[in-house]
Design an enzyme around this catalytic site. Structure first.
Site, PDB file in Angstrom:
ATOM      1  N   ASP A   1       0.883  -1.166   0.000  1.00  0.00           N
ATOM      2  CA  ASP A   1       0.000   0.000   0.000  1.00  0.00           C
ATOM      3  C   ASP A   1       0.919   1.213   0.000  1.00  0.00           C
ATOM      4  OD1 ASP A   1      -1.924   1.888   0.274  1.00  0.00           O
ATOM      5  OD2 ASP A   1      -2.673   1.213   2.203  1.00  0.00           O
TER       6      ASP A   1
ATOM      7  N   ASP B   1      -1.448  -0.848   6.277  1.00  0.00           N
ATOM      8  CA  ASP B   1      -1.560  -0.259   7.611  1.00  0.00           C
ATOM      9  C   ASP B   1      -2.951   0.260   7.957  1.00  0.00           C
ATOM     10  OD1 ASP B   1      -1.691   1.891   5.936  1.00  0.00           O
ATOM     11  OD2 ASP B   1      -0.050   3.028   6.843  1.00  0.00           O
TER      12      ASP B   1
ATOM     13  N   ASP C   1      -6.927  -2.095   4.169  1.00  0.00           N
ATOM     14  CA  ASP C   1      -5.990  -3.174   3.836  1.00  0.00           C
ATOM     15  C   ASP C   1      -6.324  -4.478   4.544  1.00  0.00           C
ATOM     16  OD1 ASP C   1      -4.374  -1.413   2.295  1.00  0.00           O
ATOM     17  OD2 ASP C   1      -3.413  -0.685   4.125  1.00  0.00           O
TER      18      ASP C   1
END
Length: 784
Positions: free
Chosen positions: A306, A544, A548
């Protein structure tokens, strides 16, 4: 759910009454977590205690106690350790899942019965009226009734952009209010119906760990489970006739045969070696929450990142200051210093400006402050030197004339940066806190995502190791591409806007083709990873945020940043405590060391299992006493299996993991097992030919087995280093010493003839071993 429920249209100044709250609680419409519980600790303990092998070991132990052979009970220690380790690991998994909770435990200011009171978030009910202030986290999905605010939805979307919420707009649970004065909202959804809860509920299950080690051990265990009982029964029947129905030697012999078939120390070894890896990684600020994830990461071929929090830090930094209208650098920086000291804006953009320009020197008191608001898109202050400074977006602060004049320049910089305008005026703010007249642009402030210092080197390392890096983000694919390109990500030009993907087939094709996925939803992240896994890839995910969580749960190996949300940390196999992605190569190297060395150590254990199965089958068909008793197998196992396997498993090894684990283990262990099996057949021939006693016969078998095992250890130790030489000397001297000094304790008898016979058979065994082992180690990499 809410369509069938009578809704309360509460006054924003009065809120719900006590009777209305009580009614909602009875209806179950409160904000409590209603997701299904995991297994209880008692169930976990039962599952790890009442296993087939534990049952077999316990039955054998009771049989040995019954016949009074207490010295042969030493094998029970390993069984107990295995059960304890398995229980602890599963309880740790349960605790991690049970703690999975996005929303921090805090109190909410709610209006009830015309009064403002603070209650735990779990006590909120449907239609409650709540009061939200800057810094508050939204505890349940609600609708804005009064006021305007700016919220940060980064925990939900992964991007730190400020989102403006006006009256009638929905505030999602998990987002944080960062600007605005006061906001009144009405609870629209509670508990499992909340946006964040729906995402997390799909992740609240204990996923079966993908581990080739576990799968290999389970295959071995399954095979032993199938053959051990029928072989044991038949062997018991055959030994009855040999020992004339004397129960004690029969129980001892059959117990030795069955116990040696069980690789009882293998699980303990693997768990211990992986635990040592966890301790090593903790020194690098890496928290490993699942033992077997180290192994999985060592075999990863695709890794998703990410953007926010991995390549970038999730914060901004000032790249440059572009002066305008002949203002000097000193004047612009002084204005930014004054604004930084006067304003208390909490958004990430202002934090970057303050971090760069605030000096806490030459400050001038402010007369009036206008904080940032998502409606105005600017903030500013009037100072006692009769200067007014404004900081904000160009389209909201520049006059039509200045905007037209600077439009081309701003557009050029906007391709790579966020652009803010610093303006100055001699005039005060207009009525209703509007911009002052004669506002002159002083400078353009170029702001960019803060790239992690080691991002480029870390990505290069994984590319060199054959790991395909892909970026998955809720941001614009073009924005992600520019960031990825700045750190030299391979194939960064292959990007796609996932909002254009409508079907599962579209997502499947995109997953294989593209490197960068922009504007992707949490569900799409999960699907992309799932499709790649189904295509045979081993996938890791680094994230995080709540957005996600589904992807982290789906991935074979999940890694979270410590600075991310609690949900991501709880669900992940690995947590980077420093939130530093550059620690990942250390995790990969630790995984390689662990897996390569476990292959060696497991082959030592499997050797005993293989030759024990061969011998058990052989003694079903011949009328000869079984050569070993449990205490003799304990001697062999401790010195030629237990100690060497643990030492070898902790040696440095950075070679790439390759090949099938089970095949690799068998290729090492099979030659040794066959050699020991054939050597025992030679001992049987000597026992019958020379009329050897049972204890002499056992002594020769023990010495030959130990000798061949030590020869195998020597092959595994090549190339020799100091520690490996010490290991070989220790096990050789200890084995020979105990053999000669304590032979009576181990129920062995040594004569001159038996010693001579053992030496002759030893030379023959070496010849046999060389035949079967000739090509097994020639492809072994140095240090493996």
């Amino acid at each position: 759910m809410t369509e069938k429920i009578k809704r309360f249209d509460a006054n924003i100044k009065i809120g719900l009454t006590s009777s209305q709250v009580e009614e909602r609680v009875k209806q179950g419409l409160n904000n409590a977590d209603k997701t299904a519980p995991t297994k209880t600790i008692l169930q976990i303990i039962q599952g790890n205690t009442f296993t087939l092998f534990n049952l077999i070991n316990t039955v054998l132990a009771l049989a040995l106690v019954y016949v009074g052979s207490y010295k042969n009970l030493m094998f029970m220690g390993v069984m107990i350790c295995n059960s304890i380790i398995g229980t602890i690991q599963e309880i740790r998994s349960k605790i991690a899942v049970d703690k999975l909770n996005l929303i921090s435990r805090h109190t909410i200011e709610v209006i009830r019965n015309g009064e403002k009171i603070k209650i735990p978030k779990e006590d909120l009910v449907l239609d409650d009226i709540i009061h939200i202030c800057p810094g508050d986290q939204i505890a349940a999905d609600c609708i804005v009734l009064q006021g305007t605010c700016g919220v940060n939805e980064s925990l939900l979307t992964g991007e730190p952009n400020l989102i403006t919420k006006n009256e009638s707009d929905i505030l999602l649970s998990g987002s944080i209010m960062v600007s605005g004065i006061d906001c009144i909202a009405k609870i629209e959804k509670v508990g499992s119906e909340n946006y964040a809860s729906k995402i997390l509920s799909k992740a609240k299950y204990i996923k079966k760990t993908k581990s080739e080690i576990m799968e290999t051990v389970n295959k071995i265990v399954k095979f032993i489970s199938i053959v051990i009982i029928p072989i044991g029964c038949i062997l018991f029947y055959r030994q009855l006739k040999i020992y004339n129905y004397n129960i004690e030697p029969i129980v001892v012999s059959v117990s030795a045969a069955l116990i040696s078939m069980i690789p009882e120390g293998l699980v303990l070894l693997i768990s211990t070696v992986l635990a040592v890896g966890i301790i090593r990684l903790s020194k690098h600020k890496v928290l490993v929450q699942d033992l077997y994830c180290i192994e999985t990461l060592a075999g990863v071929d695709t890794m998703f990142l990410d953007k926010t929090g991995t390549i970038t830090e999730g914060t901004f930094e000032v790249e440059d200051l572009i002066l305008q209208n002949n203002f000097s650098d000193k004047e612009a920086k002084n204005a930014l210093n004054l604004l930084s000291g006067a304003l208390n804006d909490r958004n990430e953009t202002f934090k970057a400006i303050k971090e760069t320009f605030y000096t806490n020197k030459n400050l001038i008191p402010s007369k009036k402050i206008i904080p940032f608001s998502s409606e105005k898109k600017w903030s500013g202050a009037r100072f006692e030197n009769n200067k007014t400074y404004i900081l904000g977006a160009a389209e909201f602060t520049l006059s039509s004339k200045d905007l037209l004049k600077m439009q081309k320049e701003i557009k050029m910089y906007s391709e790579n940066y966020r652009v803010l305008v610093l303006s100055a005026s001699e005039n005060d703010f207009k009525n209703n806190d509007n911009l002052p007249d004669e506002l002159f642009p002083m400078a353009l402030i170029l702001i960019k995502d803060k790239i992690r210092k080691n991002a480029k080197d870390t990505l290069k390392y994984f590319a060199d190791q054959g790991v395909d890096i892909k970026i998955i983000s809720g941001d614009s694919p073009l924005t992600v591409y520019k960031i990825a390109n700045s750190v030299n990500l391979k194939n960064s030009s292959l990007y796609i806007d996932c909002s254009t993907l409508k079907t599962e087939e579209d997502i499947s094709k995109a997953a294989k083709k593209y490197t960068i996925f922009g504007r992707v939803t949490p569900m799409q992240k999960q699907q992309i990873i799932k499709f790649l896994k189904n295509s045979g890839h081993t996938v890791a995910m680094v994230g995080d945020g709540v957005n996600d969580v589904l992807a982290l749960k789906e991935a074979d190996c999940s890694i979270a940043m410590a600075q991310g949300c609690q949900a991501a940390r709880s669900i992940s196999h690995i947590v980077l405590l420093n939130s530093d992605f550059s620690a990942m190569p250390k995790v990969l190297l630790e995984g390689r060391r662990t897996i390569n060395n476990i292959q060696k150590s497991s082959s030592v254990f499997l050797t005993k299992t293989l030759y024990s199965v061969f011998l058990a089958v052989l003694f079903v068909f011949i009328s000869i006493p079984y050569p070993f008793i449990p205490v003799q197998m304990t001697l062999i196992s401790a010195l030629t299996i237990g100690i060497p396997s643990f030492v070898l498993a902790l040696q440095p090894n950075e070679n790439k993991v390759s090949g099938n684990l089970l095949k690799n283990i068998f290729s090492k262990s099979l030659p040794t097992a066959i050699t020991i099996f054939l050597s025992i057949i030679m001992c049987i021939f000597c026992y019958k030919t020379f009329g050897l006693s049972k204890n002499v016969y056992s002594g020769i078998c023990v010495m030959l087995t130990g000798f061949i095992e030590i020869l195998f250890i020597y092959k595994l130790c090549i190339p020799l280093n100091k520690l490996r030489k010490i290991l070989l000397y220790f096990i050789s001297v200890s084995f020979v010493g105990l053999y000669f000094i304590m032979h009576k304790f181990f129920s062995m008898e040594i004569t001159v003839f038996s010693t001579f016979l053992t030496i002759i058979l030893g030379f023959v065994s070496v010849f046999i071993y060389r035949i079967f082992d000739e090509y097994k180690f020639k492809d072994e990499a140095p240090g493996q």
